[in-house]
Design a protein around this motif. Structure first.
Motif, PDB file in Angstrom:
ATOM      1  N   GLY A 174       1.018  -1.131   0.026  1.00 52.62           N
ATOM      2  CA  GLY A 174      -0.061   0.004  -0.015  1.00 52.62           C
ATOM      3  C   GLY A 174       0.727   1.330  -0.021  1.00 52.62           C
ATOM      4  N   ILE A 175       0.287   2.139  -0.821  1.00 52.65           N
ATOM      5  CA  ILE A 175       1.178   3.581  -0.896  1.00 52.65           C
ATOM      6  C   ILE A 175       0.456   4.434   0.047  1.00 52.65           C
ATOM      7  CG2 ILE A 175       1.955   5.334  -2.239  1.00 52.65           C
ATOM      8  CD1 ILE A 175       1.818   3.158  -4.706  1.00 52.65           C
ATOM      9  N   LEU A 176       1.215   4.698   1.071  1.00 50.64           N
ATOM     10  CA  LEU A 176       0.649   5.600   2.169  1.00 50.64           C
ATOM     11  C   LEU A 176       0.833   7.106   1.890  1.00 50.64           C
ATOM     12  CD1 LEU A 176       2.341   3.804   5.394  1.00 50.64           C
ATOM     13  CD2 LEU A 176      -0.213   4.025   4.627  1.00 50.64           C
ATOM     14  N   ASN A 177      -0.192   8.034   2.392  1.00 46.57           N
ATOM     15  CA  ASN A 177      -1.208   7.809   3.213  1.00 46.57           C
ATOM     16  C   ASN A 177      -2.500   7.092   2.440  1.00 46.57           C
ATOM     17  OD1 ASN A 177       0.281   8.269   5.453  1.00 46.57           O
ATOM     18  ND2 ASN A 177      -0.396  10.404   5.803  1.00 46.57           N
ATOM     19  N   GLY A 178      -2.601   7.742   1.287  1.00 49.00           N
ATOM     20  CA  GLY A 178      -3.994   7.604   0.834  1.00 49.00           C
ATOM     21  C   GLY A 178      -4.619   6.396   0.717  1.00 49.00           C
ATOM     22  N   ALA A 179      -3.648   5.255   0.299  1.00 47.96           N
ATOM     23  CA  ALA A 179      -4.218   4.036   0.113  1.00 47.96           C
ATOM     24  C   ALA A 179      -4.701   3.235   1.086  1.00 47.96           C
ATOM     25  CB  ALA A 179      -3.107   3.013  -0.887  1.00 47.96           C
ATOM     26  N   VAL A 192      -0.833  -1.017  -4.316  1.00 51.28           N
ATOM     27  CA  VAL A 192      -2.090  -0.595  -4.267  1.00 51.28           C
ATOM     28  C   VAL A 192      -2.113   0.859  -3.906  1.00 51.28           C
ATOM     29  CG1 VAL A 192      -4.043  -0.891  -2.987  1.00 51.28           C
ATOM     30  CG2 VAL A 192      -2.632  -2.895  -3.098  1.00 51.28           C
ATOM     31  N   GLU A 193      -2.731   1.734  -4.854  1.00 53.87           N
ATOM     32  CA  GLU A 193      -2.789   2.883  -4.807  1.00 53.87           C
ATOM     33  C   GLU A 193      -4.350   3.441  -4.622  1.00 53.87           C
ATOM     34  OE1 GLU A 193      -1.732   5.659  -3.977  1.00 53.87           O
ATOM     35  OE2 GLU A 193      -0.535   6.372  -5.595  1.00 53.87           O
ATOM     36  N   ASP A 194      -4.487   4.783  -4.209  1.00 53.70           N
ATOM     37  CA  ASP A 194      -5.750   5.232  -3.901  1.00 53.70           C
ATOM     38  C   ASP A 194      -6.154   5.884  -5.535  1.00 53.70           C
ATOM     39  OD1 ASP A 194      -3.724   7.261  -3.847  1.00 53.70           O
ATOM     40  OD2 ASP A 194      -4.839   8.410  -2.223  1.00 53.70           O
ATOM     41  N   ILE A 195      -5.119   6.689  -6.112  1.00 55.30           N
ATOM     42  CA  ILE A 195      -5.577   7.530  -7.143  1.00 55.30           C
ATOM     43  C   ILE A 195      -4.328   7.546  -8.170  1.00 55.30           C
ATOM     44  CG2 ILE A 195      -5.465   9.557  -6.140  1.00 55.30           C
ATOM     45  CD1 ILE A 195      -7.626  10.701  -7.973  1.00 55.30           C
TER      46      ILE A 195
HETATM   47 MG    MG Z   1      -1.756   8.403  -2.658  1.00 56.36          MG
END
Ligand code: MG
Ligand code: IMP
Length: 186
Positions: free
Chosen positions: A47-52, A105-108
């Motif tokens: 996971g790529i913090l913080n967004g994800a 894993v990324e949010d956007i």
């Molecule tokens: Mg992000």
């Protein structure tokens, strides 16, 4: 769950854009796809913090296969609504990923800068495979050539908030995704 229809964040107005039920449904589909594609591969989700963090937590709970998790922290936005164009690394990866199947894993994905940086960085460690799952993709804004294997929703070039994503560190706690009100975009 905190899920209003409209919200003000740092004095700017946002409207509901992707509802909790739309998120739940799409994330279940992504989870089922990963579950099939990674059976017997013991993937490590990064996971790529913080967004994800919220997306990753929900996504991972749809997996029924053996899987692991770790995090890395990047920052490219600062406190603005546009990318600074520079990636800063704020937390290193702990896991050994050599010969492993890595799922980023990324949010956007917006310009694609952060993701292309991440992919190159991971490649240096010789994983067996790398794939990318992103909840959102601002396709029209993407300038870097990145291969996105799993995309939750393609969205136009609008600033979004909630479900882990922030505006100047606020708004991550919203349970749904909001977009900056029309009259304030641009
Ligand atoms: Mg992000
Ligand atoms: P990129 O490097 O330009 O692709 O930007 C990706 C990162 O910027 C994402 O991981 C997000 O953390 C952040 N970001 C991009 N677009 C938005 C947005 O609309 N709202 C909140 N954060 C965003």
């Amino acid at each position: 769950m905190y899920k209003p229809d409209h919200v003000t964040c740092n004095n700017e107005k946002f409207d509901l854009y992707i509802s909790k039920s739309q998120l739940d449904e799409r994330i279940a589909e992504l989870g089922e796809q990963l579950d099939r594609d990674y059976a017997d591969k013991r993937p490590i989700l990064i996971g790529i913090l913080n967004g994800a963090y919220i997306f990753l937590a929900d996504l991972m709970r749809h997996l029924t296969i053996p899987c692991e998790v770790d995090f890395i922290k990047l920052s490219s936005y600062g406190d603005e609504k546009v990318s600074s164009g520079k990636v800063t690394e704020r937390k290193e990866l702990d896991a050994q990923i050599e010969n492993r199947h890595v799922v980023l894993v990324e949010d956007i994905v917006d310009t694609g800068l952060s993701m292309s940086y991440m992919i190159n960085k991971m490649k240096d460690r010789n994983p067996k495979s790398i794939s990318v799952v992103t909840l959102l993709h601002k396709k029209v804004a993407t300038k870097y050539d990145v291969n996105l294997n799993y995309v939750g929703f393609e969205i136009p070039d609008r600033f979004v908030l909630g479900y882990g994503m922030d505006y100047a560190q606020e708004g991550r706690n919203l349970a749904q995704i909001y977009a900056l009100s029309d009259n304030q975009n641009g």
